[in-house]
Design a protein around this motif. Sequence first.
Motif, mmCIF file in Angstrom:
data_model
loop_
_atom_site.group_PDB
_atom_site.id
_atom_site.type_symbol
_atom_site.label_atom_id
_atom_site.label_comp_id
_atom_site.label_asym_id
_atom_site.label_seq_id
_atom_site.Cartn_x
_atom_site.Cartn_y
_atom_site.Cartn_z
ATOM 1 N N ARG A 171 0.844 -1.190 0.000
ATOM 2 C CA ARG A 171 0.000 0.000 0.000
ATOM 3 C C ARG A 171 0.888 1.252 0.000
ATOM 4 N NH1 ARG A 171 -5.047 -1.736 0.372
ATOM 5 N NH2 ARG A 171 -5.794 0.412 0.267
ATOM 6 N N VAL A 172 0.518 2.227 -0.816
ATOM 7 C CA VAL A 172 1.268 3.479 -0.903
ATOM 8 C C VAL A 172 0.307 4.664 -0.814
ATOM 9 C CG1 VAL A 172 3.106 2.452 -2.309
ATOM 10 C CG2 VAL A 172 1.156 3.545 -3.435
ATOM 11 N N ASN A 173 0.879 5.832 -0.599
ATOM 12 C CA ASN A 173 0.117 7.087 -0.507
ATOM 13 C C ASN A 173 -0.878 7.080 0.656
ATOM 14 O OD1 ASN A 173 1.444 8.141 -2.718
ATOM 15 N ND2 ASN A 173 -0.206 7.760 -4.166
ATOM 16 N N GLY A 174 -0.584 6.295 1.670
ATOM 17 C CA GLY A 174 -1.448 6.273 2.843
ATOM 18 C C GLY A 174 -1.278 7.532 3.677
ATOM 19 N N PRO A 175 -2.169 7.734 4.664
ATOM 20 C CA PRO A 175 -2.121 8.974 5.461
ATOM 21 C C PRO A 175 -0.817 9.166 6.231
ATOM 22 C CG PRO A 175 -3.656 7.361 6.399
ATOM 23 C CD PRO A 175 -3.287 6.864 5.045
ATOM 24 N N ASP A 176 -0.153 8.074 6.577
ATOM 25 C CA ASP A 176 1.103 8.177 7.318
ATOM 26 C C ASP A 176 2.314 7.892 6.436
ATOM 27 O OD1 ASP A 176 -0.295 8.696 9.711
ATOM 28 O OD2 ASP A 176 -0.640 6.540 9.991
ATOM 29 N N GLN A 177 2.104 7.943 5.117
ATOM 30 C CA GLN A 177 3.191 7.651 4.182
ATOM 31 C C GLN A 177 3.507 8.877 3.333
ATOM 32 O OE1 GLN A 177 1.038 4.257 2.363
ATOM 33 N NE2 GLN A 177 2.868 3.034 2.802
ATOM 34 N N ARG A 178 4.751 8.943 2.906
ATOM 35 C CA ARG A 178 5.138 9.993 1.975
ATOM 36 C C ARG A 178 4.538 9.685 0.607
ATOM 37 N NH1 ARG A 178 11.321 11.449 0.047
ATOM 38 N NH2 ARG A 178 10.723 12.968 -1.561
ATOM 39 N N SER A 179 3.998 10.705 -0.044
ATOM 40 C CA SER A 179 3.391 10.525 -1.358
ATOM 41 C C SER A 179 4.446 10.132 -2.392
ATOM 42 C CB SER A 179 2.694 11.817 -1.787
ATOM 43 O OG SER A 179 2.100 11.676 -3.046
ATOM 44 N N ILE A 180 4.058 9.263 -3.313
ATOM 45 C CA ILE A 180 4.976 8.803 -4.353
ATOM 46 C C ILE A 180 5.253 9.916 -5.358
ATOM 47 C CG2 ILE A 180 5.287 7.176 -6.259
ATOM 48 C CD1 ILE A 180 5.511 5.881 -3.518
ATOM 49 N N ASP A 181 6.546 10.175 -5.622
ATOM 50 C CA ASP A 181 6.966 11.210 -6.568
ATOM 51 C C ASP A 181 7.139 10.669 -7.980
ATOM 52 O OD1 ASP A 181 7.306 13.325 -4.586
ATOM 53 O OD2 ASP A 181 9.081 12.211 -3.924
ATOM 54 N N ILE A 182 7.707 9.452 -8.076
ATOM 55 C CA ILE A 182 8.029 8.872 -9.387
ATOM 56 C C ILE A 182 7.531 7.433 -9.433
ATOM 57 C CG2 ILE A 182 9.889 8.142 -10.937
ATOM 58 C CD1 ILE A 182 11.493 10.501 -10.072
ATOM 59 N N ILE A 183 6.876 7.098 -10.526
ATOM 60 C CA ILE A 183 6.448 5.716 -10.767
ATOM 61 C C ILE A 183 7.210 5.187 -11.965
ATOM 62 C CG2 ILE A 183 4.544 4.192 -11.410
ATOM 63 C CD1 ILE A 183 3.699 7.536 -9.899
ATOM 64 N N ILE A 184 7.933 4.092 -11.772
ATOM 65 C CA ILE A 184 8.622 3.416 -12.876
ATOM 66 C C ILE A 184 7.755 2.230 -13.291
ATOM 67 C CG2 ILE A 184 10.702 2.227 -13.650
ATOM 68 C CD1 ILE A 184 12.246 3.688 -11.461
ATOM 69 N N PHE A 185 7.213 2.305 -14.493
ATOM 70 C CA PHE A 185 6.327 1.263 -15.014
ATOM 71 C C PHE A 185 7.107 0.453 -16.036
ATOM 72 C CE2 PHE A 185 2.664 0.271 -18.056
ATOM 73 C CZ PHE A 185 2.247 -0.837 -17.325
ATOM 74 N N GLU A 186 7.427 -0.787 -15.677
ATOM 75 C CA GLU A 186 8.322 -1.567 -16.530
ATOM 76 C C GLU A 186 7.643 -2.838 -17.028
ATOM 77 O OE1 GLU A 186 9.783 -4.653 -15.902
ATOM 78 O OE2 GLU A 186 9.141 -4.985 -13.832
ATOM 79 N N GLY A 187 8.144 -3.313 -18.169
ATOM 80 C CA GLY A 187 7.647 -4.562 -18.715
ATOM 81 C C GLY A 187 8.031 -4.751 -20.166
ATOM 82 N N TRP A 188 7.926 -5.993 -20.605
ATOM 83 C CA TRP A 188 8.403 -6.342 -21.947
ATOM 84 C C TRP A 188 7.558 -5.702 -23.046
ATOM 85 C CZ3 TRP A 188 6.222 -9.126 -26.051
ATOM 86 C CH2 TRP A 188 4.945 -9.622 -25.822
ATOM 87 N N CYS A 189 6.275 -5.385 -22.768
ATOM 88 C CA CYS A 189 5.427 -4.800 -23.806
ATOM 89 C C CYS A 189 4.976 -3.384 -23.456
ATOM 90 C CB CYS A 189 4.219 -5.685 -24.092
ATOM 91 S SG CYS A 189 3.085 -5.903 -22.702
#
Length: 307
Positions: free
Chosen positions: A148-166
Amino acid sequence: MPDIVDDKSEQCIRFLLDCLDAHRKQHAGDDAPPPPFFLGLNGVQGSGKSTLVSLLKNKLESEPHNLSTAILSIDDFYLPHSAQQALAASHPQNPLVQHRGQPSTHDISLLKSTFNSLKTRHPVALPCYDKSAFAGQGDRTPETTWTRVNGPDQRSIDIIIFEGWCVGFRSLSAVQLESKWSAAVGANMKPAYAGRLGKLELESVTLVNEALRQYDEVTDMLDAFVLIDAEDTQYVYAWRLEQEAALRRERGSGMTDEQVVSFVNGYYPAYELYTEALRRGIFPGVEGRQLVFELGKDRRVKDVKKI
């Protein structure tokens, strides 16, 4: 695992930070902070994609950048086992959908909703897929195991790396698809043909191509793109054979060489269809947002270009 000779991470970091700076400037007048930055990363199997992704995350989250980074793999969005079995059963003559891998075997609704939650910085659970489930056929893990990310007690995500063969593949028009397929069928009549597309029915590749149109909405959300390309896509066979041989040495088990070749055969038609457009760039009419590494058979970087 086989050594990846060249560290591409420093060039990727410089490219990414330049794109991130432009992203921030673009949103400088907004009342809210800029939305998180989405980086797409495509690498042919065995090219060192996973190694690069891990290095990027470590460097981005360390000094002096301190950027909260999440990794999304398109593999974690495969259909649950039951849905994949139903897809295969509904198209029994199509070898491309008898197992996970090709476009059409991913849960696009889940992928889009996850992207949208990340983009708006809302709390979200990142899916996870267990490839070992059902004797290697795979299945989605229970949602309670997802990160789980971006929860109330978590730092918000700045960068998302979306990887995969296609990742980044874009569908072809019906005319383009038939033209490529017809050329491959003609080439298949010659002994030198090493591809797989020419051995398939047009109906089979059309199903995958039509499904790929649904992925465009996600591709359009990417802010930048990195392609780890092979000088010759046939290298993927040697690279995957090397990887699996290393796994057999380390774990005492793994696919045989024959199984590896069969596995890669299932993916190879998509390389024949979509690699050319990927090399030209996935952002038509926009320059500077894609970085391309071209690898030789020894996995050394032969060329780097920004397009």
